[in-house]
Scaffold this motif. Structure first.
Motif, PDB file in Angstrom:
ATOM      1  N   THR A 167      10.199   7.893  14.465  1.00  0.00           N
ATOM      2  CA  THR A 167       9.424   7.464  13.292  1.00  0.00           C
ATOM      3  C   THR A 167      10.333   6.814  12.275  1.00  0.00           C
ATOM      4  O   THR A 167      10.024   5.767  11.708  1.00  0.00           O
ATOM      5  CB  THR A 167       8.743   8.689  12.657  1.00  0.00           C
ATOM      6  N   LEU A 168      11.445   7.449  12.065  1.00  0.00           N
ATOM      7  CA  LEU A 168      12.417   6.924  11.123  1.00  0.00           C
ATOM      8  C   LEU A 168      12.862   5.533  11.561  1.00  0.00           C
ATOM      9  O   LEU A 168      12.984   4.608  10.759  1.00  0.00           O
ATOM     10  CB  LEU A 168      13.607   7.884  11.096  1.00  0.00           C
ATOM     11  N   PHE A 169      13.070   5.410  12.839  1.00  0.00           N
ATOM     12  CA  PHE A 169      13.508   4.128  13.362  1.00  0.00           C
ATOM     13  C   PHE A 169      12.482   3.029  13.099  1.00  0.00           C
ATOM     14  O   PHE A 169      12.812   1.949  12.639  1.00  0.00           O
ATOM     15  CB  PHE A 169      13.780   4.244  14.861  1.00  0.00           C
ATOM     16  N   PHE A 170      11.275   3.319  13.364  1.00  0.00           N
ATOM     17  CA  PHE A 170      10.274   2.272  13.198  1.00  0.00           C
ATOM     18  C   PHE A 170      10.079   1.903  11.745  1.00  0.00           C
ATOM     19  O   PHE A 170       9.868   0.745  11.397  1.00  0.00           O
ATOM     20  CB  PHE A 170       8.950   2.679  13.856  1.00  0.00           C
ATOM     21  N   LYS A 171      10.220   2.868  10.925  1.00  0.00           N
ATOM     22  CA  LYS A 171      10.077   2.583   9.500  1.00  0.00           C
ATOM     23  C   LYS A 171      11.216   1.679   9.041  1.00  0.00           C
ATOM     24  O   LYS A 171      11.030   0.646   8.418  1.00  0.00           O
ATOM     25  CB  LYS A 171      10.108   3.890   8.725  1.00  0.00           C
ATOM     26  N   ASP A 172      12.399   2.070   9.391  1.00  0.00           N
ATOM     27  CA  ASP A 172      13.550   1.319   8.940  1.00  0.00           C
ATOM     28  C   ASP A 172      13.621  -0.054   9.602  1.00  0.00           C
ATOM     29  O   ASP A 172      13.952  -1.054   8.961  1.00  0.00           O
ATOM     30  CB  ASP A 172      14.821   2.118   9.250  1.00  0.00           C
ATOM     31  N   SER A 173      13.302  -0.083  10.858  1.00  0.00           N
ATOM     32  CA  SER A 173      13.389  -1.368  11.541  1.00  0.00           C
ATOM     33  C   SER A 173      12.324  -2.321  11.025  1.00  0.00           C
ATOM     34  O   SER A 173      12.525  -3.528  10.987  1.00  0.00           O
ATOM     35  CB  SER A 173      13.286  -1.194  13.048  1.00  0.00           C
ATOM     36  N   GLY A 174      11.195  -1.778  10.627  1.00  0.00           N
ATOM     37  CA  GLY A 174      10.184  -2.645  10.046  1.00  0.00           C
ATOM     38  C   GLY A 174      10.724  -3.337   8.811  1.00  0.00           C
ATOM     39  O   GLY A 174      10.554  -4.539   8.602  1.00  0.00           O
ATOM     40  N   ARG A 175      11.425  -2.551   8.039  1.00  0.00           N
ATOM     41  CA  ARG A 175      12.004  -3.099   6.818  1.00  0.00           C
ATOM     42  C   ARG A 175      13.039  -4.163   7.154  1.00  0.00           C
ATOM     43  O   ARG A 175      13.082  -5.243   6.576  1.00  0.00           O
ATOM     44  CB  ARG A 175      12.646  -1.954   6.031  1.00  0.00           C
ATOM     45  N   LEU A 176      13.886  -3.836   8.092  1.00  0.00           N
ATOM     46  CA  LEU A 176      14.934  -4.786   8.462  1.00  0.00           C
ATOM     47  C   LEU A 176      14.332  -6.075   8.987  1.00  0.00           C
ATOM     48  O   LEU A 176      14.808  -7.170   8.684  1.00  0.00           O
ATOM     49  CB  LEU A 176      15.852  -4.181   9.535  1.00  0.00           C
ATOM     50  N   MET A 177      13.293  -5.927   9.755  1.00  0.00           N
ATOM     51  CA  MET A 177      12.705  -7.122  10.330  1.00  0.00           C
ATOM     52  C   MET A 177      12.057  -7.987   9.261  1.00  0.00           C
ATOM     53  O   MET A 177      12.109  -9.217   9.349  1.00  0.00           O
ATOM     54  CB  MET A 177      11.703  -6.760  11.424  1.00  0.00           C
ATOM     55  N   SER A 178      11.472  -7.383   8.301  1.00  0.00           N
ATOM     56  CA  SER A 178      10.894  -8.231   7.271  1.00  0.00           C
ATOM     57  C   SER A 178      11.991  -8.894   6.454  1.00  0.00           C
ATOM     58  O   SER A 178      11.839 -10.023   5.985  1.00  0.00           O
ATOM     59  CB  SER A 178       9.908  -7.459   6.409  1.00  0.00           C
ATOM     60  N   ASN A 179      13.125  -8.238   6.338  1.00  0.00           N
ATOM     61  CA  ASN A 179      14.255  -8.894   5.678  1.00  0.00           C
ATOM     62  C   ASN A 179      14.666 -10.131   6.445  1.00  0.00           C
ATOM     63  O   ASN A 179      14.939 -11.189   5.877  1.00  0.00           O
ATOM     64  CB  ASN A 179      15.478  -7.959   5.648  1.00  0.00           C
ATOM     65  N   ILE A 180      14.714  -9.964   7.752  1.00  0.00           N
ATOM     66  CA  ILE A 180      15.143 -11.088   8.574  1.00  0.00           C
ATOM     67  C   ILE A 180      14.128 -12.218   8.449  1.00  0.00           C
ATOM     68  O   ILE A 180      14.472 -13.388   8.314  1.00  0.00           O
ATOM     69  CB  ILE A 180      15.274 -10.661  10.042  1.00  0.00           C
ATOM     70  N   GLU A 181      12.913 -11.823   8.468  1.00  0.00           N
ATOM     71  CA  GLU A 181      11.868 -12.843   8.389  1.00  0.00           C
ATOM     72  C   GLU A 181      11.978 -13.634   7.099  1.00  0.00           C
ATOM     73  O   GLU A 181      11.896 -14.853   7.073  1.00  0.00           O
ATOM     74  CB  GLU A 181      10.504 -12.158   8.468  1.00  0.00           C
ATOM     75  N   GLN A 182      12.194 -12.918   6.056  1.00  0.00           N
ATOM     76  CA  GLN A 182      12.352 -13.595   4.770  1.00  0.00           C
ATOM     77  C   GLN A 182      13.571 -14.483   4.784  1.00  0.00           C
ATOM     78  O   GLN A 182      13.545 -15.601   4.275  1.00  0.00           O
ATOM     79  CB  GLN A 182      12.553 -12.566   3.668  1.00  0.00           C
TER      80      GLN A 182
END
Lengths: 683, 139
Positions: B35-50
């Motif tokens: 769960t922690l992973f998906f939460k954090d990776s979601g954040r990271l991915m949106s950073n990348i997207e931006q």
């Protein structure tokens, strides 16, 4: 629990591990694994917070595991800082397995480098790094000289069982360890004691001591500086070749880093020429300083950086800043920022972050100096300031110093007991005051920068007003000043000076001064005392004089300028929390001039050590380095009384005579200037 | 199901290591970490997207962000996702914007797929009951 209980016992069960990584997933997994190995694991997602935790509780951890890529601080930087300040084993970790990155980790002193994902088996073996380090330290102590293959063989001594089994898994660890070791030129590493039970006395590289060290290195030339010779030059009783060797190793790393750093940074100051090495440093004043013959720019920069602890970014002003800071530190030693640094030199620019802190801004001191001083002084965190300013200060200080012959230094500083040879090690100390001020133009200022200023300046507020800081005693070598300080401030030696009175005392601490050094002053008004932190009388404030928040280096208070500046408060010097106190205050004996940089004057001017042969701070007379006249002749550092410190110190007149530095903290006198320390409002 | 996850390469050995860490003391450790992973990776991915949008051709920045995401994937053994991360980084190294964009889309896809599969997986575990969950499900 006691960290590593060797032999036997329960070790490595309960070994305290600190994990630093911005990735929460990894942190969670690692923590669980470490718990599975029965270690005591603490996680931290921010490097800056981790550093604070470590500083507050140095013995609280046995080993650190840190990620390489982190948003708030580069992992390598953390690695360096931890290695320098706390001398704890650090293991790097990353998903990045590129050879050049791994190599970088090793070069920065990592004990090991793990590739993510980290497996449990790898974690099971990390205790050997703790043991190895400990053994090595022990070994150093026992055999004064030949450490060479200690590492390898060492672990086996005690724990054959461990070693054998571990070796298998250790795969990289040996190698990395070995590499690390091979890097040393002198096998001496580990000078400071092991965190745990070793009984070896830990050498605290106070500002003064470091200053002496730097002086010696400068004198010999960075390329030719070998531990043996450095040790001889320093002439510090109780210091072993290994201590020097390991310190030298760190110093070299530091210089290299600085060089790289500076190379990239445009130096405003870039003076032409100056040693090639330095060149990279970036024009910083160091160069100028170097040119002046004082401290090789590089060294200075390096010192500063180092001393300052290279605060994360901010402090680290690119080579330049540092120099400036240092210079300022030297000069003005502004006890914390405000002071002295009046040098005004451009140094501020540098990072000024730190410097800017100096509020005071040197009233008049040379203007430039003041600027620095202020910077320096302020710098609280700017540990770099000290250093940086030093560089600048150095220049400035040099001038000043030159003007005023050590008188300043001697006078002022001395009061503090500290006779400090002023190890004014740049670093942090802005405190060291302005040693630069007093510091003889000789490069000392550089060296001192930071520290000295701090130190001198450190003189504390408690000294307060007392003219103490020997300011007036011009020639009297720091001791004189210190005496004043002592008397006046009664607060004595900075070391304990809580209030910072004795910045000068800093030296005392110099070796060890418990963080007080700087801190002590700080409490008082000491402007210098940069290390605000330091004030902690007795509390080890890591930040040496400058309260540099950041970086640790300040602890180094190198700034401690020459003995005199007790004000500098040992905090500055000693407290430097880091051991860096190099400044062992030179023994006053030497202070007189011959060695300048560290010597008495804390490089800045306050000839720390210079004049007082005995006065030195704390340790008084630590024979700090009897450096032969480094060339500078006078107190290196201050020698000139405080001339460095621009009017600020002059203000004090109290100290006056030499004032130069007396006001200035610690350094010969200048620093001591009451203002600086707290007297009048330091520059 | 687990086996299929492994066979298809969604997960690798590291995931087993993580599972091994689960015990009575922390019975839901794996799920928590995931769960922690998906939460954090979601954040990271949106950073990348931006970053892909805001900083065109800033390969260094993109690479740095992806490096973080890759590290995260490693820690739990998200193997396919990690591979896509690596190919993204390769594209960055080559200065290939198109390649980066494509890789990133793949990363996103793998991320979504993995999340779905793991969710089912955990559901199964729960259904298997406490007894079943306590032991490593053998699929």
């Amino acid at each position: 629990m006691a960290p590593a209980e060797e032999a036997g016992g329960e070790f490595p069960v309960g070994m305290k591990v600190l994990v630093v990584d911005d990735d929460p997933t990894c942190l969670a997994v690692l923590k669980r694994m470490l718990l599975g190995c029965r270690y005591d694991a603490t996680t931290c997602s921010q490097a800056t917070r981790a550093l604070t935790m470590l500083r507050e509780n140095r013995r609280g951890f046995d080993v650190i595991i840190s990620d390489v890529h982190m948003p708030d601080m580069d992992g390598f930087r953390l690695l360096e800082l931890v290695g320098l300040e706390m001398d704890l084993p650090v293991i790097m970790m990353s998903a990045d397995s590129r050879t050049d990155i791994v190599m970088k980790g090793i070069k920065h002193g990592a004990c090991d480098y793990l590739i993510k994902p980290v497996r449990m088996e790898e974690l099971k073996n990390i205790w050997q790094h703790v043991l190895r380090k400990k053994f090595n330290e022990n070994k150093e102590h026992e055999h004064s000289g030949s450490l060479d293959d200690t590492d390898r063989t060492r672990p086996t001594n005690n724990d054959n069982e461990y070693a054998s089994s571990v070796n298998d898994g250790a795969d990289g660890s040996w190698k990395s360890q070995k590499k690390k070791r091979d890097k040393d030129e002198d096998d001496g590493e580990l000078e400071s004691g092991d965190p745990s039970t070793s009984k070896k006395p830990r050498v605290v590289w106070s500002v003064e001591l470091h200053q002496q060290f730097v002086n010696a290195v400068n004198h010999l030339g960075i390329d030719k500086a070998v531990p043996k010779k450095i040790l001889e030059l320093m002439n510090v009783p109780g210091l072993t070749r290994e201590n020097v060797a390991s310190h030298l190793q760190k110093f070299r790393l530091y210089l290299k880093r600085i060089a790289q750093h500076h190379a990239g940074i445009a130096n405003p100051f870039c003076p032409p020429g100056s040693s090639p090495n330095i060149g990279s440093l970036g024009g910083l004043d160091l160069q100028a300083l170097a040119a002046s013959g004082q401290i090789p720019p590089q060294t200075l920069a390096a010192l500063q950086d180092e001393l300052l602890g290279r605060p994360t970014n901010s402090l680290l002003l690119p080579g330049r800043d540092q120099t400036a800071l240092r210079l300022s530190a030297v000069k003005g030693n502004k006890p914390h920022g405000e002071r002295e640094i009046a040098f005004g030199q451009p140094i501020y620019k540098c990072q000024s972050n730190a410097y800017a802190a100096f509020p005071q801004s040197s009233p008049t001191v040379g203007g430039t100096f003041s600027a620095w001083s202020n910077k320096l002084g302020m710098a609280d965190s700017t540990g770099t300031l000290g250093s940086m300013s030093n560089s600048q200060n150095s220049n400035i200080v040099l001038h000043e110093l030159q003007q005023q012959p050590d008188a300043m230094l001697s006078g002022n500083l001395h009061s503090l007991d500290v006779k400090p040879s002023g190890i004014v090690m740049p670093s942090q100390s802005l405190n060291t005051f302005s040693a630069s001020e007093g510091l003889s133009p000789n490069q000392n200022p550089l060296m001192l920068p930071s520290q000295s200023s701090g130190l001198l300046a450190a003189m504390p507020p408690s000294m307060k007003h007392e003219p103490v800081l020997a300011t007036s005693q011009p020639s009297s070598s720091l001791l004189g000043g210190i005496d004043l300080v002592n008397q006046a401030s009664t607060s004595q030696p900075l070391i304990s000076t809580h209030g910072g009175n004795l910045p000068g005392l800093v030296n005392r601490n110099s070796n060890v001064l418990p963080s007080q050094g700087i801190s002590t002053f700080q409490t008082e008004n000491n402007p210098y005392l940069v290390s605000q932190n330091s004030v902690g009388v007795g509390s080890k404030q890591p930040h040496g004089v400058l309260k540099t928040e950041n970086s640790d280096p300040l602890s180094r208070n190198y700034g401690y300028i020459g003995g005199g500046a007790p004000l500098m408060d040992s905090g500055l010097l000693s407290s430097q929390s880091k051991n860096t106190q190099f400044g062992l205050l030179q023994n006053q004996d030497d202070l007189t001039g011959s060695w300048s940089p560290l010597q008495n004057i804390d490089s800045y001017g306050n000839t720390i050590g210079l004049s007082h042969p005995g006065s030195s701070f704390q340790s008084s007379n630590v024979p700090l380095g009897k450096f032969p006249d480094q060339g500078r002749g006078k107190n290196h550092g201050f020698v000139g009384k405080g001339s460095c410190i621009p009017s600020r110190f002059a203000v004090d007149e109290i100290e006056s005579p030499t004032n130069n530095l007396s006001h200035s903290i610690g350094s010969s006198g200048d620093i001591m200037s009451p203002d600086v320390f707290g007297f009048s409002g330091h520059m | 199901m687990k086996k299929s996850l492994f066979d298809q390469g969604y997960l690798d050995e590291q995931f087993c290591q993580v599972e091994d860490l689960q015990d009575e003391a922390s019975p839901n450790f794996v799920e928590e970490v995931v769960t922690l992973f998906f939460k954090d990776s979601g954040r990271l991915m949106s950073n990348i997207e931006q970053a892909l949008e805001k900083y065109p051709r800033d390969f260094n920045r993109w690479d740095a962000y992806m490096q973080q995401l890759k590290g995260s994937c490693c820690s739990i053994g998200a193997s396919r996702m990690k591979n896509e991360c690596m190919s993204f980084r390769d594209s960055c190294g080559q200065g290939n914007v198109e390649g980066c964009m494509r890789s990133f889309q793949k990363v996103k896809r793998e991320h979504a797929v993995l999340r779905q599969k793991l969710e089912s997986y955990f559901q199964l575990l729960r259904q298997a009951g406490p007894a079943g969950a306590a032991t490593r499900p053998i699929m």
